[in-house]
Design an enzyme around this catalytic site. Structure first.
Site, PDB file in Angstrom:
ATOM      1  N   LYS A 121      11.688   3.276  -3.865  1.00 23.43           N
ATOM      2  CA  LYS A 121      10.469   4.094  -3.735  1.00 23.43           C
ATOM      3  C   LYS A 121      10.686   5.473  -4.380  1.00 23.43           C
ATOM      4  CE  LYS A 121      10.800   6.779   0.421  1.00 23.43           C
ATOM      5  NZ  LYS A 121      10.050   7.608   1.292  1.00 23.43           N
ATOM      6  N   LYS A 171      20.289   7.051   5.514  1.00 18.40           N
ATOM      7  CA  LYS A 171      20.691   8.458   5.373  1.00 18.40           C
ATOM      8  C   LYS A 171      22.143   8.654   5.770  1.00 18.40           C
ATOM      9  CE  LYS A 171      16.444  10.917   4.903  1.00 18.40           C
ATOM     10  NZ  LYS A 171      15.572  12.029   5.220  1.00 18.40           N
ATOM     11  N   LYS A 222      11.271  12.474  -3.083  1.00 16.88           N
ATOM     12  CA  LYS A 222      11.439  13.859  -3.545  1.00 16.88           C
ATOM     13  C   LYS A 222      12.883  14.318  -3.510  1.00 16.88           C
ATOM     14  CE  LYS A 222       9.092  15.465   0.582  1.00 16.88           C
ATOM     15  NZ  LYS A 222       9.928  14.925   1.650  1.00 16.88           N
TER      16      LYS A 222
HETATM   17  P1  ATP Z   1      12.881  12.387   1.315  1.00 17.04           P
HETATM   18  O1  ATP Z   1      13.190  12.030  -0.101  1.00 17.04           O
HETATM   19  O2  ATP Z   1      13.119  13.810   1.640  1.00 17.04           O
HETATM   20  O3  ATP Z   1      13.446  11.417   2.322  1.00 17.04           O
HETATM   21  P2  ATP Z   1      10.314  11.298   0.831  1.00 17.04           P
HETATM   22  O4  ATP Z   1       9.847  11.769  -0.493  1.00 17.04           O
HETATM   23  O5  ATP Z   1      10.832   9.916   0.935  1.00 17.04           O
HETATM   24  O6  ATP Z   1      11.342  12.302   1.456  1.00 17.04           O
HETATM   25  P3  ATP Z   1       8.934  11.840   3.299  1.00 17.04           P
HETATM   26  O7  ATP Z   1       8.940  13.312   3.534  1.00 17.04           O
HETATM   27  O8  ATP Z   1       9.890  11.003   4.084  1.00 17.04           O
HETATM   28  O9  ATP Z   1       9.086  11.495   1.766  1.00 17.04           O
HETATM   29  O10 ATP Z   1       7.481  11.257   3.507  1.00 17.04           O
HETATM   30  C1  ATP Z   1       6.272  11.954   3.671  1.00 17.04           C
HETATM   31  C2  ATP Z   1       5.151  10.971   3.672  1.00 17.04           C
HETATM   32  O11 ATP Z   1       4.984  10.436   2.357  1.00 17.04           O
HETATM   33  C3  ATP Z   1       5.378   9.781   4.597  1.00 17.04           C
HETATM   34  O12 ATP Z   1       4.164   9.452   5.246  1.00 17.04           O
HETATM   35  C4  ATP Z   1       5.812   8.702   3.672  1.00 17.04           C
HETATM   36  O13 ATP Z   1       5.521   7.425   4.176  1.00 17.04           O
HETATM   37  C5  ATP Z   1       5.032   9.021   2.395  1.00 17.04           C
HETATM   38  N1  ATP Z   1       5.743   8.570   1.207  1.00 17.04           N
HETATM   39  C6  ATP Z   1       6.975   8.972   0.826  1.00 17.04           C
HETATM   40  N2  ATP Z   1       7.332   8.407  -0.336  1.00 17.04           N
HETATM   41  C7  ATP Z   1       6.312   7.597  -0.697  1.00 17.04           C
HETATM   42  C8  ATP Z   1       6.092   6.721  -1.799  1.00 17.04           C
HETATM   43  N3  ATP Z   1       6.974   6.592  -2.766  1.00 17.04           N
HETATM   44  N4  ATP Z   1       4.926   6.056  -1.868  1.00 17.04           N
HETATM   45  C9  ATP Z   1       4.017   6.210  -0.898  1.00 17.04           C
HETATM   46  N5  ATP Z   1       4.151   6.998   0.176  1.00 17.04           N
HETATM   47  C10 ATP Z   1       5.285   7.699   0.285  1.00 17.04           C
END
Ligand code: ATP
Ligand code: LTN
Length: 333
Positions: A199, A117, A202
């Protein structure tokens, strides 16, 4: 009543940094819904975490409600579980400060999420972004959970939480339960449709990379049709076939079958047909969620009332840990 107190405790949170994706759903939220029977669950919208990167206030407010409405739409039950908005329970910030004094600069410097980040937001490498794991440790340790369900990407943060808890307990006696991770098994790690080596996230700048839980059927099918795959046109799980492996995983988890069954089912099919089937399966799975979400999001009063009720429950649950910590540290109650 008695049965309630015997259940093991589970806690998890999600940042309101955008509409959750299929990755968040399959990797986290779907499992939360299933855990409500077996465990005493606490789930929060981690809005304090979201401001570690710059947010636009009106948009943040809307995303917080949006996430709360989605909790309800997915089937999280405010009567059975504690569902709240993190910033409405002051103990999170309070305990985070205390825990940050028991967290070392060196261990925070090793966090891969901080490194990622801070590279992505080089103009705003703030102290909150760095100290983020102490806040996450506070979220968790306040409620003394036995388990914390997270995806692979949060494993390191859970490890540091365990280290902080153990360090604190070694100094002051048994204050915190040291929680175990519950990492989603197989198929839970969903990759970007535009770059399947990353991965699905969002906050991805390219909306074609992710499926938002509120995308329409047409959007979902279009994004799957465009999903990046390889050129050897064989549907099988294999090293290096990141795109196809991802689609096989998604289809299998959504349909509740194994990867082998998915491969068998689509034997001899072309990629185009397979992508369409995955898109349709995902769209069918998400459409009832979208409908329920639309109902909740249009009832602001209900969202306010339910989140306030959740915050009260959380406040009550956090108070015991907070006063224990204050006494141990030497503060005056
Ligand atoms: P950001 O993009 O805002 O960093 P993110 O989409 O990566 O967010 P988080 O809010 O960090 O998601 O994660 C929320 C939950 O969803 C966490 O438990 C994380 O491990 C899970 N998660 C996030 N992305 C994935 C993915 N691509 N596959 C499986 N689990 C996920
Ligand atoms: N850091 C997590 C969100 C989060 C969390 C938590 C997860 C904040 N507090 C407590 C589990 C427990 C993320 O970005 N996914």
């Amino acid at each position: 009543m008695c049965e309630q107190t015997q259940k093991k405790k589970v806690l998890s949170c999600i940042q309101p940094s955008g509409i959750p994706t299929l990755g968040n759903y399959l990797g986290a939220l779907k499992n939360w819904v299933n855990m409500q029977e077996e465990y005493d669950c606490t789930f929060a919208v981690a809005d304090l975490h979201a401001i570690t990167v710059r947010q636009e206030p009106a948009k943040l407010r809307q995303q917080i409600y949006s996430m709360y409405a989605l909790f309800l739409a997915l089937g999280l039950d405010p009567e059975k579980s504690t569902l709240f908005i993190q910033s409405q329970v002051p103990a999170h910030s309070q305990l985070a400060w205390i825990l940050s004094c028991y967290t070392q600069f060196g261990e925070l410097s090793r966090m891969t999420q901080f490194k990622d980040k801070s590279a992505r937001h080089a103009d705003n490498i703030n102290a909150g972004l760095f100290a983020y794991p102490a806040l996450m440790a506070a979220d968790i340790l306040l409620y003394q959970p036995d388990f914390v369900p997270v995806g692979h990407d949060q494993k390191q943060h859970l490890e540091i939480t365990r280290d902080i808890a153990t360090r604190f307990n070694n100094l002051y006696g048994d204050v915190f339960t040291v929680p175990e991770p519950l990492i989603g098994k197989g198929g839970a790690r969903v990759m970007s449709l535009a770059d399947p080596t990353k991965k699905m996230s969002k906050s991805d700048e390219n909306p074609n990379g992710y499926i938002s839980l509120l995308d329409t059927k047409e959007d979902i099918i279009r994004k799957f049709k465009r999903a990046v795959t390889d050129s050897d046109a064989k549907i099988c799980v294999a090293e290096g076939k990141h795109g196809i492996n991802n689609l096989i995983d998604i289809y299998s988890v959504v349909m509740g079958i194994s990867a082998d069954e998915t491969v068998k089912k689509f034997e001899g099919c072309g990629y185009g047909e397979f992508k369409l089937s995955v898109g349709e399966a995902v769209a069918d799975c998400l459409s009832p969620v979208r409908e329920r979400y639309n109902e909740y999001i249009s009832d602001k009063k209900k969202l306010e009332d339910l989140s306030k009720m959740g915050a009260e429950k959380a406040y009550y649950a956090s108070r015991k840990t907070m006063s224990k910590v204050m006494k141990k540290v030497g503060f005056v109650l």
